[in-house]
Design a protein around this motif. Structure first.
Motif, PDB file in Angstrom:
ATOM      1  N   THR A 101       0.882  -1.162  -0.154  1.00  0.00           N
ATOM      2  CA  THR A 101       0.101   0.021  -0.017  1.00  0.00           C
ATOM      3  C   THR A 101       0.914   1.213   0.111  1.00  0.00           C
ATOM      4  O   THR A 101       2.224   1.172   0.485  1.00  0.00           O
ATOM      5  N   PRO A 102       0.309   2.373  -0.197  1.00  0.00           N
ATOM      6  CA  PRO A 102       1.185   3.409  -0.375  1.00  0.00           C
ATOM      7  C   PRO A 102       1.785   3.945   0.977  1.00  0.00           C
ATOM      8  O   PRO A 102       2.891   4.193   1.114  1.00  0.00           O
ATOM      9  N   GLY A 103       1.025   3.853   2.158  1.00  0.00           N
ATOM     10  CA  GLY A 103       1.492   4.152   3.451  1.00  0.00           C
ATOM     11  C   GLY A 103       2.659   3.439   3.686  1.00  0.00           C
ATOM     12  O   GLY A 103       3.779   3.673   4.164  1.00  0.00           O
ATOM     13  N   ASP A 104       2.624   2.007   3.192  1.00  0.00           N
ATOM     14  CA  ASP A 104       3.908   0.996   3.499  1.00  0.00           C
ATOM     15  C   ASP A 104       5.135   1.179   2.662  1.00  0.00           C
ATOM     16  O   ASP A 104       6.307   1.179   3.093  1.00  0.00           O
ATOM     17  N   LEU A 105       4.618   1.981   1.470  1.00  0.00           N
ATOM     18  CA  LEU A 105       5.569   2.321   0.597  1.00  0.00           C
ATOM     19  C   LEU A 105       6.731   3.494   1.186  1.00  0.00           C
ATOM     20  O   LEU A 105       7.720   3.739   1.178  1.00  0.00           O
ATOM     21  N   ASP A 106       5.693   4.310   1.878  1.00  0.00           N
ATOM     22  CA  ASP A 106       6.325   5.576   2.510  1.00  0.00           C
ATOM     23  C   ASP A 106       7.255   5.106   3.646  1.00  0.00           C
ATOM     24  O   ASP A 106       8.321   5.503   3.840  1.00  0.00           O
ATOM     25  N   LYS A 107       6.882   4.053   4.359  1.00  0.00           N
ATOM     26  CA  LYS A 107       7.679   3.623   5.531  1.00  0.00           C
ATOM     27  C   LYS A 107       8.962   2.876   5.089  1.00  0.00           C
ATOM     28  O   LYS A 107      10.033   2.767   5.536  1.00  0.00           O
ATOM     29  N   MET A 108       8.983   2.607   3.826  1.00  0.00           N
ATOM     30  CA  MET A 108      10.106   1.782   2.835  1.00  0.00           C
ATOM     31  C   MET A 108      11.184   3.164   2.553  1.00  0.00           C
ATOM     32  O   MET A 108      12.191   2.860   2.018  1.00  0.00           O
ATOM     33  N   GLY A 109      10.745   4.225   2.767  1.00  0.00           N
ATOM     34  CA  GLY A 109      11.746   5.283   2.315  1.00  0.00           C
ATOM     35  C   GLY A 109      11.456   5.636   0.867  1.00  0.00           C
ATOM     36  O   GLY A 109      12.421   6.516   0.158  1.00  0.00           O
ATOM     37  N   ALA A 110      10.306   5.426   0.023  1.00  0.00           N
ATOM     38  CA  ALA A 110      10.012   5.579  -1.182  1.00  0.00           C
ATOM     39  C   ALA A 110       9.969   7.170  -1.533  1.00  0.00           C
ATOM     40  O   ALA A 110       9.357   7.983  -0.433  1.00  0.00           O
ATOM     41  N   SER A 111      10.173   7.660  -2.693  1.00  0.00           N
ATOM     42  CA  SER A 111       9.985   9.113  -2.963  1.00  0.00           C
ATOM     43  C   SER A 111       8.657   9.620  -3.080  1.00  0.00           C
ATOM     44  O   SER A 111       7.903   8.753  -3.445  1.00  0.00           O
ATOM     45  N   PRO A 112       8.066  10.722  -2.626  1.00  0.00           N
ATOM     46  CA  PRO A 112       6.748  11.098  -2.888  1.00  0.00           C
ATOM     47  C   PRO A 112       6.217  11.174  -4.122  1.00  0.00           C
ATOM     48  O   PRO A 112       5.221  11.482  -4.318  1.00  0.00           O
ATOM     49  N   LEU A 113       7.242  11.367  -5.097  1.00  0.00           N
ATOM     50  CA  LEU A 113       6.945  11.770  -6.575  1.00  0.00           C
ATOM     51  C   LEU A 113       6.593  10.409  -6.980  1.00  0.00           C
ATOM     52  O   LEU A 113       7.369   9.290  -7.009  1.00  0.00           O
ATOM     53  N   PRO A 114       5.559  10.164  -7.943  1.00  0.00           N
ATOM     54  CA  PRO A 114       5.367   8.915  -8.731  1.00  0.00           C
ATOM     55  C   PRO A 114       6.291   8.780  -9.644  1.00  0.00           C
ATOM     56  O   PRO A 114       7.065   9.753 -10.327  1.00  0.00           O
ATOM     57  N   ALA A 115       6.909   7.494 -10.051  1.00  0.00           N
ATOM     58  CA  ALA A 115       7.871   7.195 -10.809  1.00  0.00           C
ATOM     59  C   ALA A 115       7.182   7.018 -12.098  1.00  0.00           C
ATOM     60  O   ALA A 115       7.974   7.092 -13.222  1.00  0.00           O
ATOM     61  N   GLY A 116       5.939   6.939 -12.089  1.00  0.00           N
ATOM     62  CA  GLY A 116       5.180   6.643 -13.650  1.00  0.00           C
ATOM     63  C   GLY A 116       3.785   6.671 -13.626  1.00  0.00           C
ATOM     64  O   GLY A 116       3.178   6.664 -12.302  1.00  0.00           O
ATOM     65  N   VAL A 117       2.999   6.706 -14.791  1.00  0.00           N
ATOM     66  CA  VAL A 117       1.786   6.264 -14.984  1.00  0.00           C
ATOM     67  C   VAL A 117       1.368   5.532 -15.894  1.00  0.00           C
ATOM     68  O   VAL A 117       2.022   5.595 -16.916  1.00  0.00           O
ATOM     69  N   LEU A 118       0.486   4.489 -15.396  1.00  0.00           N
ATOM     70  CA  LEU A 118       0.122   3.527 -16.256  1.00  0.00           C
ATOM     71  C   LEU A 118      -1.336   3.804 -16.904  1.00  0.00           C
ATOM     72  O   LEU A 118      -2.181   4.418 -16.107  1.00  0.00           O
ATOM     73  N   ALA A 119      -1.615   3.479 -18.069  1.00  0.00           N
ATOM     74  CA  ALA A 119      -2.961   4.117 -18.681  1.00  0.00           C
ATOM     75  C   ALA A 119      -3.020   3.142 -19.856  1.00  0.00           C
ATOM     76  O   ALA A 119      -2.348   2.608 -20.652  1.00  0.00           O
ATOM     77  N   ASN A 120      -4.467   2.910 -20.075  1.00  0.00           N
ATOM     78  CA  ASN A 120      -4.837   2.372 -21.306  1.00  0.00           C
ATOM     79  C   ASN A 120      -5.464   3.333 -22.461  1.00  0.00           C
ATOM     80  O   ASN A 120      -5.804   4.246 -21.950  1.00  0.00           O
ATOM     81  N   ALA A 121      -5.707   2.971 -23.646  1.00  0.00           N
ATOM     82  CA  ALA A 121      -6.517   3.752 -24.579  1.00  0.00           C
ATOM     83  C   ALA A 121      -7.923   3.744 -24.256  1.00  0.00           C
ATOM     84  O   ALA A 121      -8.352   2.727 -23.768  1.00  0.00           O
ATOM     85  N   ALA A 122      -8.566   4.751 -24.368  1.00  0.00           N
ATOM     86  CA  ALA A 122      -9.909   4.930 -23.742  1.00  0.00           C
ATOM     87  C   ALA A 122     -10.851   4.013 -24.846  1.00  0.00           C
ATOM     88  O   ALA A 122     -11.769   3.530 -24.301  1.00  0.00           O
ATOM     89  N   GLU A 123     -10.519   3.731 -26.139  1.00  0.00           N
ATOM     90  CA  GLU A 123     -11.096   2.720 -26.963  1.00  0.00           C
ATOM     91  C   GLU A 123     -10.031   1.783 -27.595  1.00  0.00           C
ATOM     92  O   GLU A 123      -8.973   2.065 -27.519  1.00  0.00           O
ATOM     93  N   SER A 124     -10.805   0.686 -27.949  1.00  0.00           N
ATOM     94  CA  SER A 124      -9.941  -0.298 -28.737  1.00  0.00           C
ATOM     95  C   SER A 124      -9.724  -0.081 -30.043  1.00  0.00           C
ATOM     96  O   SER A 124     -10.122   0.839 -30.575  1.00  0.00           O
ATOM     97  N   GLY A 125      -8.819  -0.595 -30.599  1.00  0.00           N
ATOM     98  CA  GLY A 125      -8.225  -0.458 -31.982  1.00  0.00           C
ATOM     99  C   GLY A 125      -6.883   0.490 -32.083  1.00  0.00           C
ATOM    100  O   GLY A 125      -6.771   1.019 -31.048  1.00  0.00           O
ATOM    101  N   GLN A 126      -6.322   0.132 -33.185  1.00  0.00           N
ATOM    102  CA  GLN A 126      -5.193   0.943 -33.478  1.00  0.00           C
ATOM    103  C   GLN A 126      -5.134   2.478 -33.605  1.00  0.00           C
ATOM    104  O   GLN A 126      -4.436   3.254 -33.101  1.00  0.00           O
ATOM    105  N   ALA A 127      -6.188   2.705 -34.310  1.00  0.00           N
ATOM    106  CA  ALA A 127      -6.435   4.219 -34.505  1.00  0.00           C
ATOM    107  C   ALA A 127      -6.655   4.869 -33.137  1.00  0.00           C
ATOM    108  O   ALA A 127      -5.983   5.953 -32.819  1.00  0.00           O
ATOM    109  N   ALA A 128      -7.153   4.217 -32.213  1.00  0.00           N
ATOM    110  CA  ALA A 128      -7.324   4.638 -30.766  1.00  0.00           C
ATOM    111  C   ALA A 128      -6.256   4.807 -29.839  1.00  0.00           C
ATOM    112  O   ALA A 128      -6.082   5.820 -29.209  1.00  0.00           O
ATOM    113  N   ARG A 129      -5.448   3.972 -30.235  1.00  0.00           N
ATOM    114  CA  ARG A 129      -4.031   3.855 -29.507  1.00  0.00           C
ATOM    115  C   ARG A 129      -3.205   4.894 -29.915  1.00  0.00           C
ATOM    116  O   ARG A 129      -2.590   5.240 -29.142  1.00  0.00           O
TER     117      ARG A 129
END
Length: 861
Positions: free
Chosen positions: A668-696
């Motif tokens: 969980t985020p709270g436990d990652l804080d206890k591990m000494g992680a940076s408060p800044l996100p390392a990245g963002v995962l996301a999906n295309a809102a629609e299926s298909g190569q054009a939407a991607r």
């Protein structure tokens, strides 16, 4: 006697055709594959060969390059008509990260050019470039566009960032070209212009075209003086034909394994054809019982009859094999013409005369082998059969003691081998288990089981027919007659059904294997590629990152994460943080990724515990940690961090492989804080809102626009990994099922042939049924139901054989994939097979229904 037998066979060409139809199909398939291989290889060579046909000699440098002065000196050598310098490089696009462009030096016109202009013009000045169609489509560039390239300066072309070794060069795209040897996005210009872009001197290769009448050997001798060196270095002179032959071998080697796999499936199809031919000959010889008995009466001994029938079989094989080869030859030459009409390009095959003769001889040998057992049985007919009214012999209902003993022995061997494998199944993660040996034993056990099915088939037909025929009997007399017609000749029914069972077993086993592999790959990709996009790394320039004490940027800002989540072309946008921890002597990576926010997480299957149980003080660990520490859900684990010391947590679940993003621990985020992680996100995962190569594509452009051109972030398109995996599995599935379908096709041919011969055998019976009031439609329905019963029997036996062995093979592969049963596909295969076998009896049924009852009753059997 031999002339009598052959004359009798040729007098009935229809029966001769039905006898050899399965062999004809097998010969067509085998020789058709030979033609397909030739077309594939020749098309590949023509499409991907890199050396022009006009190049008579190729000059290659050894630890050195060909200088401009040497190139000019070569051009001045007597006998040299033309010289083309080659240069190769690879660059990144300055504006778009992780987009690459291969660069190739080419004159652009003349016999030594490897490209053909499609649109615009070819470069004729500095800082100009033509691109191939792949680059034009993938990078969305065309004539008139200006593109920034990160060009390596005088060195390696692997750099992806602008450093001291690279510089940004802006080039103008002048045209679009087509090149057979291209597979990637590529740009073209004269080699000298490419070298000027990167301040590179010299060329690794020259292609030389000789004047008419000058041989490659003579040209080599003349050019040696130009390249004489005193420092020990040397240049290699290779004839153009030799280079092209090497390129051809390299191009077709990629298909070697595929055609070896095809050969294995073709062997199975040939076995099926032999089984069908054996059953067909048995029916044909039974219909000529009185003729054979008469020959015995006038003095022919058993050996003579066997030899005569074997010669007849050889004739059938010769005719069927030749017809199959000719049909395949015609199809092979028609394929490029048809492909050209549809806009595709296929090269014409040669005439593989040796292969054609081999296929015809193989057809003869297969047919002779198939005819021996029926011939031996038919030749033992008693001379007293000539005094009996029936010209055929009723189907034997049982099997002899010797055959029963052999069948039981084969079944015991198959069961014994399967028992040994079941007793020693590998545990998940057992890296020392020899899967190859286990799979070989599985194949051996399956082979013994199939041989046992052939041997004991007549005994298995009765109980299966009793169960399968129950609903048909409810349809009235017609259904009862259909069941009785099949049950009256159990050996014949078993012989045909076993071939159908072979095809169903292979197809069903393949479907189960593919479904299991697809499920396994989906679970792996849920960890390796949990979303379509991963926006990670560091950003700068617009306040999107936070600087550390030494000035470096180590995370994404909250504002950037907010803007990414607001992009309408994206869905399921989820930020995550990462940090490194230790578990004893093991180094590990921990993330606070919210699995509930990603749809792909539903595909993850924990080995122990439940993913939804994750809470404060709990952790989901990867298989590496779980196996290394010998832990499962409920155990405790202690992490050591650089800033916080030790942190003791409870294991909520263990994964079969690594976690998403390659993490060893999900907290969980709270436990990652206890591990000494940076408060800044390392990245963002996301999906295309629609299926298909054009939407991607639209989502990718929206991400780049949101982050801005001044960003140093990295955008990974994880969806491409899923696409590649799905494409590979789809290709394997299509190839395997297509080839296995040949076995089913031959089995269906066997059903149609047997039904047709049975109709001829029971002509008087059909006439009697018509005389008693059965209409034409009723007779057609009766014969169609009999043909469909072959499919029912074969389908049941095939599923009973294929699914268990598929499960055993999956377990022995030891990939940690649970068995997946595609119930819908298996049901579709079964019902489709029943329908196809029923249709196979349609033509014989129509023929039987057309015969007048009076004519039929007057026919002597």
């Amino acid at each position: 006697m031999l002339r009598t037998q052959l004359a009798g066979a040729m007098a009935r060409p229809g029966r001769l055709l039905m006898t050899g139809l399965s062999v004809l199909v097998a010969a067509f398939v085998v020789f058709g594959t030979v033609m397909a291989q030739q077309i594939t290889e020749q098309t590949t060579v023509d499409r991907f060969r890199g050396t022009p046909e006009a190049a008579d000699l190729v000059v290659l440098g050894d630890d050195d390059v060909v200088t401009d002065a040497q190139t000019k000196a070569v051009q001045a050598v007597p006998g040299v008509a033309e010289v083309a310098a080659r240069a190769e490089n690879g660059v990144s696009l300055a504006e778009v990260s992780r987009r690459y462009l291969e660069l190739q030096g080419d004159p652009g016109s003349g016999p030594l050019s490897r490209v053909r202009l499609v649109a615009g013009g070819y470069p004729d000045g500095p800082l100009e470039l033509a691109v191939n169609e792949q680059a034009s489509q993938r990078l969305d560039i065309g004539p008139g566009d200006r593109v920034g390239l990160l060009v390596p300066v005088g060195g390696d072309a692997e750099e992806t960032e602008e450093t001291d070794e690279t510089r940004t060069v802006t080039v103008t795209v002048t045209g679009v070209v087509e090149a057979n040897s291209d597979r990637e996005a590529t740009g073209y210009a004269p080699a000298a212009a490419l070298n000027a872009m990167g301040h590179i001197k010299g060329y690794p290769r020259l292609d030389v075209r000789a004047e008419p009448g000058v041989s490659a050997e003579a040209l080599t001798e003349r050019l040696s003086a130009v390249f004489q060196r005193t420092d020990g270095s040397a240049f290699e002179f290779v004839p153009g034909d030799t280079v092209r032959a090497e390129e051809a071998r390299a191009a077709v080697d990629q298909y070697a394994d595929v055609f070896r796999l095809i050969a294995m499936f073709l062997a199975i199809a040939v076995v099926a054809a032999a089984l069908v031919a054996t059953s067909t000959f048995r029916v044909v010889f039974a219909q000529r019982l009185r003729q054979l008995a008469l020959l015995r009466t006038i003095g022919a001994h058993r050996g003579q009859l066997v030899r005569a029938l074997a010669v007849e079989g050889a004739l059938v094989g010769l005719i069927a094999g030749t017809a199959g080869v000719l049909l395949a030859l015609g199809a092979g030459y028609a394929a490029p013409v048809i492909a050209h009409a549809t806009g595709l390009s296929l090269s014409a095959p040669a005439v593989p005369a040796v292969a054609a003769v081999a296929v015809v001889l193989g057809a003869v040998l297969v047919t002779v082998g198939a005819v021996l057992a029926p011939a031996s049985s038919a030749a033992g007919v008693s001379p007293l059969q000539t005094l009996r009214s029936a010209g055929t012999l009723a189907g034997e209902r049982g099997i002899g003691r010797a055959r029963l003993g052999v069948g039981l022995l084969l079944a015991a061997g198959a069961a014994g081998l399967a028992g040994v494998l079941l007793a020693d199944l590998p545990e998940p993660g057992d890296l020392n288990y020899d899967s190859v040996a286990g799979l070989m034993l599985t194949v051996l056990s399956g082979t013994l089981a199939f041989l046992a099915l052939i041997t004991l088939g007549p005994l298995l037909v009765r109980p299966l027919l009793a169960a399968a025929g129950w609903p048909l009997r409810r349809l009235g007399p017609t259904g009862t007659l259909a069941v009785g017609g099949i049950g009256g000749a159990p050996r014949r029914a078993a012989a045909v059904s076993v071939v159908v069972a072979l095809g169903v077993a292979l197809v069903s086993g393949t479907l189960v294997g593919i479904a299991t592999l697809q499920g396994h790959m989906d679970r792996e990709l849920a960890a390796q590629a949990p979303a379509d996009f991963d926006v990670s790394g560091t950003v700068n320039g617009d306040g999107d990152g936070t600087a550390t004490d030494n000035g470096t940027v180590n995370g994404l800002s909250a504002d950037l994460v907010r803007r990414l989540k607001a992009v309408p072309q994206l869905a399921d946008a989820t930020a995550y943080r990462q940090t490194d921890v230790s578990v004893g002597s093991m180094e590990a990576s921990a993330v606070d990724l919210d699995l509930t926010a990603l749809p792909s997480s539903r595909l993850l299957r924990p080995v122990s515990g439940a993913l939804g149980d994750l809470g404060p003080g709990e952790v989901i660990v990867s298989s590496r940690l779980a196996r290394g520490l010998g832990m499962a859900a409920g155990d405790s684990i202690t992490f050591t961090t650089a800033k916080q010391g030790t942190l003791r947590m409870s294991v909520a679940a263990t994964l079969p492989d690594e976690g998403p993003l390659g993490a060893d621990a999900i907290v969980t985020p709270g436990d990652l804080d206890k591990m000494g992680a940076s408060p800044l996100p390392a990245g963002v995962l996301a999906n295309a809102a629609e299926s298909g190569q054009a939407a991607r594509n639209a989502a990718e452009q929206a991400i780049r626009k949101t982050v801005g051109p001044g960003s140093a972030m990295e955008l990974r398109i994880l969806a491409e990994e899923r696409d590649n995996s799905d494409a590979d599995i789809e290709m394997v599935a299509t190839l395997s099922l297509g080839l296995l379908g040949l076995t089913v096709l031959i089995a269906v041919v066997g059903v149609g042939t047997t039904t047709g011969l049975t109709v001829l055998e029971r002509t008087r019976e059909s006439g009697l049924l018509r005389a008693l009031g059965l209409g034409r439609s009723g007779l057609r329905f009766l014969i169609g139901m009999e043909a469909a019963l072959y499919g029912v029997l074969g389908g049941v036996l095939g599923l009973a054989l294929g699914v268990p062995y598929a499960w055993l093979a999956v377990r022995l592969l030891n990939i940690g994939a649970p068995l997946a049963l595609p119930y819908g596909q298996l049901l579709a295969v079964f019902l489709g097979l029943v329908l196809v076998t029923a249709l196979a009896g349609l033509l014989p049924a129509r023929r039987a229904a057309r015969v007048s009852p009076v004519v039929a009753l007057g026919t002597s059997e």
